[in-house]
Design an enzyme around this catalytic site. Structure first.
Site: not given
Length: 538
Positions: A41, A108, A144
């Protein structure tokens, strides 16, 4: 086909350096016949960039670096994490690059609410799925918290069509037993979806956080096929046959204590090296906390970058001087010794003559005790000014919790190695280090802990037994239990109330201390956010 996980130690804000690491990983992967390279990330910017994201110049520099990187990728596919500013919105993104162009992009979806990341403050949420294909194999991407914080366990319906593997780009910070929870969540996802999972996790220290790497792969049955090394940069290679991962390298797991010790070493190494300090200074006392700090510093940096100082008074025992001297000699560090009794006497005389404060024998011992600590702090900081080396404080979490430390004294310094390490864990870490090679004198471990600020002093003169203090602290601070819930665990109510009162009372001290390495789920730096002015009693 072959996949490479670039488990690299990226530095926040060092965009050119991070690009160089990515290019190097691509070149290594190409030599190994790899077709797909996956980074963690926000690899391009480093993680977490925090308020750098509020600067337009920062995310513009990231965009320019991404554009240059795209031009340099050919004959291989790269998945790279980066900040992405589009249409007035800033995203935590991953781009898929093939032959000089971006073919897919993921923003994300689930932003990390943890106070040390606080992504909702910086980023906008993405909504669209992302998938792509390499050599006939279909991949999906999550970043994540998209994966870790999805309480319903994200399922394959997130993607437009069936995928063979899910790529998870992570900057998942270490805390004790974190890998166990990663395995559990991954297996839950696989049981629900039947999709293999490939994790690429960041490694290295960033201020108070440590990222442990430990990237891994699980197949469609939830079986671990690859486990890469903890706390070390590595280009992890994964081979697929018939779209399934072939059993590969599985690094042996570290024990609980070993992983904590390695986290502390990585945290020290990267804080010192990434901030370009020439070395460290440690004030030794002959006690267990400074001994452990010294051991970690030498393991992290090498003896040539560590200097120690012993500053005895009339209260310092001969045993302490001998043990500290033996340890520094064994480790080969440069060691200084300076008797500070004349300075202490001069301070006390000045207080008596100029401020009419009574002589030492007739007033509370707090003044001369704190003066000793503060004189040592002044001398350490003078040496720091002269050498450029940073002072490592040696206090542990138990002491910080209840304020058994001196502002502008033993709290002086630039980095607190044991800030999130309880006293009971200090003993475990010393025993662990001595199993590798006995460098901490046994007498330091076996004798009763003492600040040696007055004759015949021990810590337990002022504190509950550490096994009680640490258990209550863990329950209240790390597990967020109420006093009533802690009483149910069998602890004395008076001890609980005393410890919690001291924790509250000393918030103002902790706010003024240096940053330190986080190893628990709730440390006093990145996670604990209690107000100093606080009338709540529970």
């Amino acid at each position: 086909m072959k996949i490479a996980i670039a488990q690299s130690n990226f530095t926040v804000g060092d965009i050119d350096g991070n690009v160089a690491k990515i290019i190097n990983a691509i070149e290594q992967a190409r030599k190994a016949g790899v077709e797909l390279v996956v980074t963690p990330e926000l690899a391009l910017s480093g993680y977490p960039p925090a308020d750098l994201l509020l600067r337009e110049t920062f995310y513009v520099a990231c965009a320019e670096a991404l554009s240059n990187l795209v031009e340099r990728v050919s004959g291989i596919t790269l998945v790279v994490g980066h900040p992405d500013f589009q249409d007035g919105k800033l995203y935590n993104s991953a781009s898929v690059i093939q032959d000089g162009q971006i073919i897919a992009n993921h923003h994300k979806h689930i932003l990390n609410r943890a106070p040390f990341f606080n992504e909702y403050y910086y980023f906008d949420k993405g909504i669209d799925p992302c998938q792509f294909e390499v050599a006939g194999v279909k991949f999906g991407i999550l970043i994540c918290a998209d994966f870790w914080q999805s309480h319903t366990v994200t399922d394959a319906t997130l993607f437009d069509t069936e995928i063979d593997h899910l790529l998870v780009l992570s900057a998942s910070a270490y805390h004790i037993d974190k890998q166990v929870s990663r395995y559990q969540l991954t297996q839950q996802f696989i049981q629900k979806t039947g999709v293999s999972v490939i994790h690429a996790n960041l490694v290295g220290g960033q201020d108070e956080l440590v990222f442990d790497g430990a990237s891994f792969v699980m197949d469609r049955q939830g079986v671990l096929t690859h486990q890469f090394t903890e706390f070390r940069e590595e280009l992890g290679l994964v081979e697929l046959e018939d779209k399934a991962p072939v059993n590969g390298h599985i690094a042996p797991p570290l024990s609980r204590v070993a992983s904590i010790y390695q986290a502390l070493c990585v945290g020290v190494t990267d804080y010192i090296e990434k901030n370009n300090f020439p070395g460290v200074l440690i004030g030794l006392s002959g006690g267990i906390d400074s001994a452990l700090t010294l051991a970690i510093a030498v393991d992290a940096l090498g003896a040539d970058k560590v200097q120690t100082v012993m500053m005895p008074t009339q209260y310092t025992s001969g045993i302490s001087l001998e043990d500290a001297g033996n340890m520094t000699e064994k480790l080969g560090v440069k060691h200084y010794q300076s008797l500070i009794k004349p300075l202490l006497d001069h301070f006390l005389l000045t207080l008596e003559n100029d401020f009419q404060i009574l002589p030492e024998s007739t007033y509370t011992s707090t003044v001369p005790e704190n003066l000793q600590a503060r004189i040592r702090g002044v001398l350490l900081m003078a040496l720091s000014n002269q050498t450029g080396s940073i002072v490592l404080t040696t206090g542990n979490k138990s002491e910080l919790a209840v304020g058994y430390c001196t502002l502008y004294g033993d709290m002086v310094g630039g980095f607190a190695v044991l800030k999130d390490i309880s006293k009971t864990m200090v003993y475990q870490l010393c025993e662990y280090r001595n199993q590798i090679a006995e460098i901490i004198p046994k007498r330091i471990i076996e004798r009763a802990p003492s600040a040696e600020l007055r004759y015949n002093q021990t810590d337990q003169d002022s504190l509950p037994p550490y096994e009680v203090l640490d258990a209550v602290m863990e329950a209240y601070v790390e597990n967020n239990l109420s006093p009533a819930e802690i009483i149910e665990k069998g602890f004395d109510e008076a001890d609980i109330q005393r410890i919690i009162h001291l924790i509250k009372l000393n918030e103002y001290k902790r706010r003024q201390g240096p940053p330190g390495i986080r190893v628990t789920q709730c440390d006093f730096g990145t996670t604990w956010r209690h107000p100093i002015t606080n009338g709540f009693e529970q």
